[in-house]
Design an enzyme around this catalytic site. Structure first.
Site, PDB file in Angstrom:
ATOM      1  N   CYS A 176     -57.463 -52.842  62.448  1.00  0.00           N
ATOM      2  CA  CYS A 176     -58.557 -51.694  61.951  1.00  0.00           C
ATOM      3  C   CYS A 176     -58.872 -50.836  63.129  1.00  0.00           C
ATOM      4  O   CYS A 176     -58.651 -51.065  64.492  1.00  0.00           O
ATOM      5  CB  CYS A 176     -59.771 -52.458  61.566  1.00  0.00           C
ATOM      6  SG  CYS A 176     -60.969 -51.139  60.684  1.00  0.00           S
ATOM      7  N   HIS A 233     -65.490 -52.132  57.326  1.00  0.00           N
ATOM      8  CA  HIS A 233     -65.197 -50.543  57.409  1.00  0.00           C
ATOM      9  C   HIS A 233     -64.512 -50.087  55.876  1.00  0.00           C
ATOM     10  O   HIS A 233     -64.800 -49.012  55.696  1.00  0.00           O
ATOM     11  CB  HIS A 233     -64.346 -50.168  58.516  1.00  0.00           C
ATOM     12  CG  HIS A 233     -65.038 -50.370  59.817  1.00  0.00           C
ATOM     13  ND1 HIS A 233     -64.713 -50.990  60.995  1.00  0.00           N
ATOM     14  CD2 HIS A 233     -66.331 -49.521  60.313  1.00  0.00           C
ATOM     15  CE1 HIS A 233     -65.470 -50.937  61.759  1.00  0.00           C
ATOM     16  NE2 HIS A 233     -66.325 -50.274  61.419  1.00  0.00           N
ATOM     17  N   GLU A 271     -42.088 -54.933  48.688  1.00  0.00           N
ATOM     18  CA  GLU A 271     -43.161 -54.593  47.512  1.00  0.00           C
ATOM     19  C   GLU A 271     -43.149 -55.583  46.352  1.00  0.00           C
ATOM     20  O   GLU A 271     -43.183 -55.284  45.141  1.00  0.00           O
ATOM     21  CB  GLU A 271     -42.495 -53.087  46.572  1.00  0.00           C
ATOM     22  CG  GLU A 271     -42.296 -52.203  47.784  1.00  0.00           C
ATOM     23  CD  GLU A 271     -43.321 -51.356  48.200  1.00  0.00           C
ATOM     24  OE1 GLU A 271     -44.344 -51.561  48.077  1.00  0.00           O
ATOM     25  OE2 GLU A 271     -43.100 -50.357  49.239  1.00  0.00           O
ATOM     26  N   ALA A 272     -43.448 -56.866  46.877  1.00  0.00           N
ATOM     27  CA  ALA A 272     -43.277 -57.771  45.909  1.00  0.00           C
ATOM     28  C   ALA A 272     -44.764 -57.835  45.250  1.00  0.00           C
ATOM     29  O   ALA A 272     -44.744 -58.812  44.348  1.00  0.00           O
ATOM     30  CB  ALA A 272     -43.215 -59.127  46.717  1.00  0.00           C
ATOM     31  N   GLN A 273     -45.673 -57.172  45.618  1.00  0.00           N
ATOM     32  CA  GLN A 273     -46.884 -57.104  44.608  1.00  0.00           C
ATOM     33  C   GLN A 273     -46.658 -56.739  43.440  1.00  0.00           C
ATOM     34  O   GLN A 273     -47.410 -56.931  42.501  1.00  0.00           O
ATOM     35  CB  GLN A 273     -47.943 -56.286  45.506  1.00  0.00           C
ATOM     36  CG  GLN A 273     -47.978 -54.664  45.435  1.00  0.00           C
ATOM     37  CD  GLN A 273     -46.896 -54.199  46.910  1.00  0.00           C
ATOM     38  OE1 GLN A 273     -46.155 -55.094  47.394  1.00  0.00           O
ATOM     39  NE2 GLN A 273     -46.842 -52.970  46.936  1.00  0.00           N
TER      40      GLN A 273
END
Ligand SMILES: [Zn+2]
Length: 195
Positions: A148, A188, A91-93
């Site tokens: 995707c 998309h 979760e380095a964001q």
């Protein structure tokens, strides 16, 4: 002489297997009796809070960071007690810019490799602060790929509500579990948001 250590950023969209990759790396070190320091964000309120868990069933306890955590100081203390082979951050964001620089110093001065795993962009296609800093200063950028529905590479994260409808506005951080996000290609993603 100290070994040259690097700061790595493994970035991806949702459900690309970031946590699985991280836990596999931790397992590989453990198998060789090498110690690692595991970290994840404290803001996650999903079951297993404070642990790193992957969709394929792997999990591990981890230190938790929030915006005020001195990761550098904590890791240097651990490293002083018994040398660490590397630092792994999930979760380095959610890292602050300052914390990314702390991690860079752990690599540069401490000689400890640091592997960060996180999302590149949020549900509106904007960089997270931690990701922006990592994209700016990491030695090595590695994209973990997911697909995707159309077969193209999924680079975007669409937020959806309980009924599966696209969410266009809201806070950058609103963790409701993996089922609230759909990894899509840019085309998309854009279409889902009415673009
Ligand atoms: Zn697509």
């Amino acid at each position: 002489m100290r070994r040259l250590a690097k700061l790595y950023f493994y970035y991806a969209s949702m459900n690309a297997g970031k946590s699985s990759n991280l836990l596999q790396a931790a397992f590989n070190y453990g198998e060789r009796d090498m110690r690692v320091s595991l970290w994840t964000a404290a803001i996650d309120d999903r079951p297993g809070f404070g642990a790193i868990s992957s969709r394929i069933g792997l999990s591990s306890d981890a230190h938790r960071f929030d915006a005020s955590t001195d990761i550098e100081g904590h890791v240097l203390r651990e490293h002083g007690e018994e040398p660490l082979a590397c630092v792994l951050v999930d979760e380095a964001q959610f890292l602050t810019r300052d914390q990314v620089w702390q991690l860079a110093r752990l690599a540069d001065k401490g000689g400890i490799p640091v592997l960060c795993y996180g999302l590149r962009t949020d549900f509106q296609g904007e960089l997270f602060p931690g990701s922006a800093a990592l994209l700016g200063i990491a030695d090595s950028l590695v994209e973990l790929k997911s697909v995707c529905k159309c077969g193209r590479k999924a680079t975007m994260n669409l937020r959806v509500d309980e009924a599966g409808r696209a969410v266009k506005a809201g806070a950058q951080t609103e963790i409701g579990g993996n089922d609230r996000y759909v990894a899509l290609c840019r085309k998309h993603f854009s279409e889902a948001l009415g673009g």
